[in-house]
Design a protein around this motif. Sequence first.
Motif, PDB file in Angstrom:
ATOM      1  N   THR A  13      31.154   0.302 -25.100  1.00  0.00           N
ATOM      2  CA  THR A  13      30.204  -0.809 -25.034  1.00  0.00           C
ATOM      3  C   THR A  13      30.907  -2.118 -25.357  1.00  0.00           C
ATOM      4  N   LEU A  16      33.068  -3.218 -22.419  1.00  0.00           N
ATOM      5  CA  LEU A  16      32.347  -3.759 -21.270  1.00  0.00           C
ATOM      6  C   LEU A  16      31.567  -5.034 -21.597  1.00  0.00           C
ATOM      7  N   ILE A  17      31.060  -5.144 -22.814  1.00  0.00           N
ATOM      8  CA  ILE A  17      30.248  -6.297 -23.197  1.00  0.00           C
ATOM      9  C   ILE A  17      31.118  -7.427 -23.764  1.00  0.00           C
ATOM     10  N   ALA A  48      21.915  -9.879 -18.608  1.00  0.00           N
ATOM     11  CA  ALA A  48      22.440  -8.605 -18.116  1.00  0.00           C
ATOM     12  C   ALA A  48      23.258  -7.900 -19.191  1.00  0.00           C
ATOM     13  N   ALA A  49      24.088  -8.654 -19.897  1.00  0.00           N
ATOM     14  CA  ALA A  49      24.899  -8.063 -20.964  1.00  0.00           C
ATOM     15  C   ALA A  49      24.016  -7.508 -22.075  1.00  0.00           C
ATOM     16  N   GLY A  51      20.903  -6.602 -21.750  1.00  0.00           N
ATOM     17  CA  GLY A  51      20.183  -5.461 -21.184  1.00  0.00           C
ATOM     18  C   GLY A  51      21.017  -4.195 -21.213  1.00  0.00           C
ATOM     19  N   LEU A  52      22.294  -4.310 -20.840  1.00  0.00           N
ATOM     20  CA  LEU A  52      23.180  -3.150 -20.905  1.00  0.00           C
ATOM     21  C   LEU A  52      23.336  -2.663 -22.340  1.00  0.00           C
ATOM     22  N   LEU A  53      23.484  -3.592 -23.246  1.00  0.00           N
ATOM     23  CA  LEU A  53      23.601  -3.220 -24.654  1.00  0.00           C
ATOM     24  C   LEU A  53      22.352  -2.474 -25.117  1.00  0.00           C
ATOM     25  N   VAL A  55      20.203  -0.744 -23.252  1.00  0.00           N
ATOM     26  CA  VAL A  55      20.123   0.566 -22.595  1.00  0.00           C
ATOM     27  C   VAL A  55      21.083   1.555 -23.238  1.00  0.00           C
ATOM     28  N   TRP A  56      22.290   1.103 -23.542  1.00  0.00           N
ATOM     29  CA  TRP A  56      23.286   2.019 -24.101  1.00  0.00           C
ATOM     30  C   TRP A  56      23.084   2.320 -25.569  1.00  0.00           C
ATOM     31  N   ARG A  63      13.702   1.420 -26.166  1.00  0.00           N
ATOM     32  CA  ARG A  63      13.874   0.826 -24.826  1.00  0.00           C
ATOM     33  C   ARG A  63      12.523   0.522 -24.208  1.00  0.00           C
TER      34      ARG A  63
END
Length: 108
Positions: A13, A16-17, A48-49, A51-53, A55-56, A63
Amino acid sequence: MLLIARRNILPMTWFLIGPFIVWSVNMASIDFKCRGMLGDAGANVIGAALGLLAVWELSATMRWVALGLLIGFHMLCEAVSLTSVIERVAPLKWLDKLGIRCDAEPSE
């Protein structure tokens, strides 16, 4: 037991973030000095960043809570101008101006 989030963020994470965090800090410094503006494109990258954080790192229940809050916020913004709310509510107006250091109009 309901897990809100993991105790530690996964290394993948961060990998990617991380670039988005660095970009956001750099863009914030430019925005606060009135040399540029984050705008919708930059806000979408940050969203988006985050949101990914979410979700993961969040549990399934959290969520769904986050999704419900986002849907509710978007519905509110469709009914009421967010700018007018910020201008009327003193703490929001203060928060909106926090960090901005524009002494004069930026030169073209």
